[in-house]
Design a protein around this motif. Structure first.
Motif, PDB file in Angstrom:
ATOM      1  N   ARG A 123       0.839  -1.211   0.000  1.00 48.64           N
ATOM      2  CA  ARG A 123       0.000   0.000   0.000  1.00 48.64           C
ATOM      3  C   ARG A 123       0.870   1.256   0.000  1.00 48.64           C
ATOM      4  O   ARG A 123       0.574   2.236  -0.703  1.00 48.64           O
ATOM      5  CB  ARG A 123      -0.935  -0.014   1.209  1.00 48.64           C
ATOM      6  N   LEU A 124       1.941   1.234   0.779  1.00 47.78           N
ATOM      7  CA  LEU A 124       2.844   2.384   0.803  1.00 47.78           C
ATOM      8  C   LEU A 124       3.538   2.560  -0.542  1.00 47.78           C
ATOM      9  O   LEU A 124       3.728   3.682  -1.017  1.00 47.78           O
ATOM     10  CB  LEU A 124       3.882   2.214   1.913  1.00 47.78           C
ATOM     11  N   LYS A 125       3.897   1.439  -1.173  1.00 49.06           N
ATOM     12  CA  LYS A 125       4.567   1.508  -2.469  1.00 49.06           C
ATOM     13  C   LYS A 125       3.637   2.082  -3.539  1.00 49.06           C
ATOM     14  O   LYS A 125       4.090   2.718  -4.499  1.00 49.06           O
ATOM     15  CB  LYS A 125       5.073   0.122  -2.875  1.00 49.06           C
ATOM     16  N   LYS A 126       2.339   1.879  -3.393  1.00 53.84           N
ATOM     17  CA  LYS A 126       1.374   2.422  -4.358  1.00 53.84           C
ATOM     18  C   LYS A 126       1.072   3.899  -4.121  1.00 53.84           C
ATOM     19  O   LYS A 126       0.329   4.506  -4.887  1.00 53.84           O
ATOM     20  CB  LYS A 126       0.070   1.623  -4.288  1.00 53.84           C
ATOM     21  N   GLY A 127       1.616   4.467  -3.047  1.00 52.05           N
ATOM     22  CA  GLY A 127       1.442   5.906  -2.828  1.00 52.05           C
ATOM     23  C   GLY A 127       0.763   6.291  -1.532  1.00 52.05           C
ATOM     24  O   GLY A 127       0.766   7.468  -1.152  1.00 52.05           O
ATOM     25  N   GLU A 128       0.166   5.320  -0.839  1.00 49.81           N
ATOM     26  CA  GLU A 128      -0.436   5.664   0.441  1.00 49.81           C
ATOM     27  C   GLU A 128       0.654   5.953   1.465  1.00 49.81           C
ATOM     28  O   GLU A 128       1.777   5.468   1.362  1.00 49.81           O
ATOM     29  CB  GLU A 128      -1.328   4.524   0.952  1.00 49.81           C
ATOM     30  N   VAL A 129       0.319   6.769   2.443  1.00 43.11           N
ATOM     31  CA  VAL A 129       1.255   7.127   3.503  1.00 43.11           C
ATOM     32  C   VAL A 129       0.604   6.790   4.842  1.00 43.11           C
ATOM     33  O   VAL A 129      -0.588   7.050   5.046  1.00 43.11           O
ATOM     34  CB  VAL A 129       1.626   8.620   3.444  1.00 43.11           C
ATOM     35  N   PHE A 145       6.969   5.207   1.555  1.00 49.36           N
ATOM     36  CA  PHE A 145       7.884   4.577   0.591  1.00 49.36           C
ATOM     37  C   PHE A 145       8.665   5.678  -0.125  1.00 49.36           C
ATOM     38  O   PHE A 145       8.086   6.686  -0.551  1.00 49.36           O
ATOM     39  CB  PHE A 145       7.077   3.754  -0.399  1.00 49.36           C
ATOM     40  N   THR A 146       9.973   5.497  -0.265  1.00 47.24           N
ATOM     41  CA  THR A 146      10.786   6.536  -0.898  1.00 47.24           C
ATOM     42  C   THR A 146      11.507   6.071  -2.154  1.00 47.24           C
ATOM     43  O   THR A 146      12.168   6.872  -2.807  1.00 47.24           O
ATOM     44  CB  THR A 146      11.837   7.086   0.093  1.00 47.24           C
ATOM     45  N   VAL A 165      12.813   0.798  -0.178  1.00 48.70           N
ATOM     46  CA  VAL A 165      13.253   1.495   1.034  1.00 48.70           C
ATOM     47  C   VAL A 165      12.166   2.462   1.490  1.00 48.70           C
ATOM     48  O   VAL A 165      11.366   2.964   0.690  1.00 48.70           O
ATOM     49  CB  VAL A 165      14.584   2.241   0.820  1.00 48.70           C
ATOM     50  N   PHE A 166      12.155   2.738   2.790  1.00 51.43           N
ATOM     51  CA  PHE A 166      11.112   3.534   3.419  1.00 51.43           C
ATOM     52  C   PHE A 166      11.732   4.595   4.313  1.00 51.43           C
ATOM     53  O   PHE A 166      12.905   4.495   4.702  1.00 51.43           O
ATOM     54  CB  PHE A 166      10.183   2.625   4.231  1.00 51.43           C
ATOM     55  N   ARG A 167      10.932   5.620   4.641  1.00 51.42           N
ATOM     56  CA  ARG A 167      11.416   6.721   5.481  1.00 51.42           C
ATOM     57  C   ARG A 167      10.500   6.873   6.699  1.00 51.42           C
ATOM     58  O   ARG A 167       9.280   6.816   6.597  1.00 51.42           O
ATOM     59  CB  ARG A 167      11.409   8.031   4.692  1.00 51.42           C
ATOM     60  N   TRP A 168      11.105   7.047   7.852  1.00 53.30           N
ATOM     61  CA  TRP A 168      10.371   7.239   9.112  1.00 53.30           C
ATOM     62  C   TRP A 168      10.693   8.635   9.632  1.00 53.30           C
ATOM     63  O   TRP A 168      11.848   8.992   9.842  1.00 53.30           O
ATOM     64  CB  TRP A 168      10.799   6.183  10.130  1.00 53.30           C
ATOM     65  N   SER A 169       9.645   9.459   9.803  1.00 56.14           N
ATOM     66  CA  SER A 169       9.844  10.860  10.184  1.00 56.14           C
ATOM     67  C   SER A 169       8.876  11.248  11.293  1.00 56.14           C
ATOM     68  O   SER A 169       7.817  10.648  11.467  1.00 56.14           O
ATOM     69  CB  SER A 169       9.616  11.789   8.985  1.00 56.14           C
ATOM     70  N   GLU A 204      16.186   7.048   7.368  1.00 57.20           N
ATOM     71  CA  GLU A 204      16.035   6.986   5.914  1.00 57.20           C
ATOM     72  C   GLU A 204      16.547   5.647   5.404  1.00 57.20           C
ATOM     73  O   GLU A 204      17.295   4.937   6.082  1.00 57.20           O
ATOM     74  CB  GLU A 204      16.803   8.124   5.258  1.00 57.20           C
ATOM     75  N   ASN A 205      16.135   5.311   4.166  1.00 60.04           N
ATOM     76  CA  ASN A 205      16.606   4.084   3.509  1.00 60.04           C
ATOM     77  C   ASN A 205      16.404   2.838   4.361  1.00 60.04           C
ATOM     78  O   ASN A 205      17.276   1.976   4.479  1.00 60.04           O
ATOM     79  CB  ASN A 205      18.084   4.225   3.119  1.00 60.04           C
ATOM     80  N   LEU A 206      15.221   2.782   4.983  1.00 56.26           N
ATOM     81  CA  LEU A 206      14.903   1.636   5.831  1.00 56.26           C
ATOM     82  C   LEU A 206      14.491   0.441   4.986  1.00 56.26           C
ATOM     83  O   LEU A 206      13.699   0.579   4.041  1.00 56.26           O
ATOM     84  CB  LEU A 206      13.743   1.981   6.773  1.00 56.26           C
ATOM     85  N   ASN A 207      15.011  -0.738   5.298  1.00 59.72           N
ATOM     86  CA  ASN A 207      14.434  -1.966   4.765  1.00 59.72           C
ATOM     87  C   ASN A 207      13.136  -2.235   5.508  1.00 59.72           C
ATOM     88  O   ASN A 207      12.966  -1.826   6.664  1.00 59.72           O
ATOM     89  CB  ASN A 207      15.385  -3.151   4.976  1.00 59.72           C
ATOM     90  N   TRP A 208      12.202  -2.923   4.859  1.00 57.58           N
ATOM     91  CA  TRP A 208      10.949  -3.239   5.537  1.00 57.58           C
ATOM     92  C   TRP A 208      11.203  -4.094   6.789  1.00 57.58           C
ATOM     93  O   TRP A 208      10.458  -4.021   7.764  1.00 57.58           O
ATOM     94  CB  TRP A 208       9.988  -3.939   4.581  1.00 57.58           C
TER      95      TRP A 208
END
Length: 332
Positions: free
Chosen positions: A202-208, A222-223, A268-272, A300-304
């Motif tokens: 879902r995050l990869k498709k654009g949801e946040v 997703f970044t 990769v994913f970002r946590w803010s 930044e650049n987090l693996n799932w």
């Protein structure tokens, strides 16, 4: 224009028990006013000013009343926004605030009732009118009686086999006073074999994904992709396999694409942390995910595999965050 709720065991103000009443259509909510007067009296006896937050009251609403055909809803018995007059119909308020939909269809037969907790508040100088969730509230300009706001609402289902009540998903107000879902691992956990429904997909498709503690809001998005050595990924998966024996609540579903024999592409994913909690309307206007000037990037650049969900919160890159609320938002 008045609504009543029959008492089924009201506690004395000052005791730890929450007052509980049952909703009835079209009668005056006397218990709310009574509770506020008792609270004011207790404050006067203590020679202190009344707080802006009074006692709470739990109201049980039989499922058959939770429908747009309820005559109080049809008649627009609703004054205010977020904070409502004491004679505003609670079902109309729940629809206006988004806790339930204003549809003519009755709830599922499995639903026994709704249980709403409201906070008794002092009278307001004015109550504003807004259109929310296809329900319009009315304005009122007199400070009389008392007011209330909804703090939480949950569905109660009748578990037939056990012959007992089971509490389901609970909705709470977020830090901007908007209804969000109470955090539960069921909301973020992957369901079955349908990969498009996985949280990472879902995050990869654009949801946040936005998550809140009791004081702060966080963003997970997703970044893109990054290239890593295949040996590194292999070691990470071996480690994750070992973890899965003891952390069965976590699922590895980040996508991995082979580039050549030595390198692979991984998501990769970002946590803010959001610098300031913003209303959803404002967030959509400035962009989702939020622009960097509105964020403090923590990881930044987090693996799932670096994101581990639990019953009480999330661990990101080894740091734990106890969570209270959760909400998915899409840019559109």
């Amino acid at each position: 224009m008045f609504n009543t709720y029959d008492s089924i065991g009201v506690s004395v103000v000052g005791k730890s028990e929450v007052s509980t009443v049952v909703y009835r259509v079209g009668e005056c909510m006397q218990e709310l006013i009574k509770l506020w007067k008792e609270y004011e009296s207790s404050q006067a006896e203590k020679n202190c000013e009344s707080s802006q937050n009074g006692p709470t009251l739990e109201i049980r609403i039989p499922a058959e009343h939770v429908t747009a055909t309820n005559r109080q809803v049809r008649g627009g018995q609703l004054w205010g926004t977020d904070i409502y007059t004491d004679d505003s119909d609670l079902v109309a308020v729940l629809m206006h605030t988004g806790y339930c939909r204003p549809t003519a269809s009755p709830p599922s037969p499995a639903i026994q009732e709704l249980r709403a907790t409201i906070r008794v508040l002092p009278p307001q100088d004015c109550y504003i009118s807004t259109l929310r969730n296809n329900v319009r509230s009315r304005a009122w300009g007199a400070a009389i009686g008392c007011s209330y706001r909804v703090e939480r609402c949950c569905i109660v289902k009748n578990a037939l086999r056990q012959q007992r009540f089971v509490r389901e998903v609970t909705i709470q107000y977020n830090l901007c006073n908007e209804p969000w879902i109470k955090y539960s691992i069921n909301i973020v956990a992957d369901k079955g074999l349908k990969k498009p429904l996985y949280t990472s997909a879902r995050l990869k498709k654009g949801e946040v994904l936005y998550l809140e503690t009791h004081s702060r809001r966080y963003e997970l998005c997703f970044t893109g992709e990054k290239m890593v050595k295949a040996t590194t990924v292999s070691q990470a998966h071996e480690t994750e396999t070992e973890k899965s024996l003891t952390h069965n609540l976590h699922s590895t579903n980040g996508e991995i694409s082979t580039v050549d024999g030595d390198s692979v592409m991984i998501d990769v994913f970002r946590w803010s942390c959001c610098k300031k909690p913003l209303p959803q309307k404002v967030m959509r206007s400035i962009g989702i995910p939020l622009p960097l000037e509105h964020l403090e990037v923590l990881e930044e650049n987090l693996n799932w595999e670096d994101i581990l969900w639990s019953q009480t919160g999330v661990s990101v890159a080894g740091k734990d965050y106890p969570l209270a609320r959760v909400h998915f938002l899409s840019p559109n």
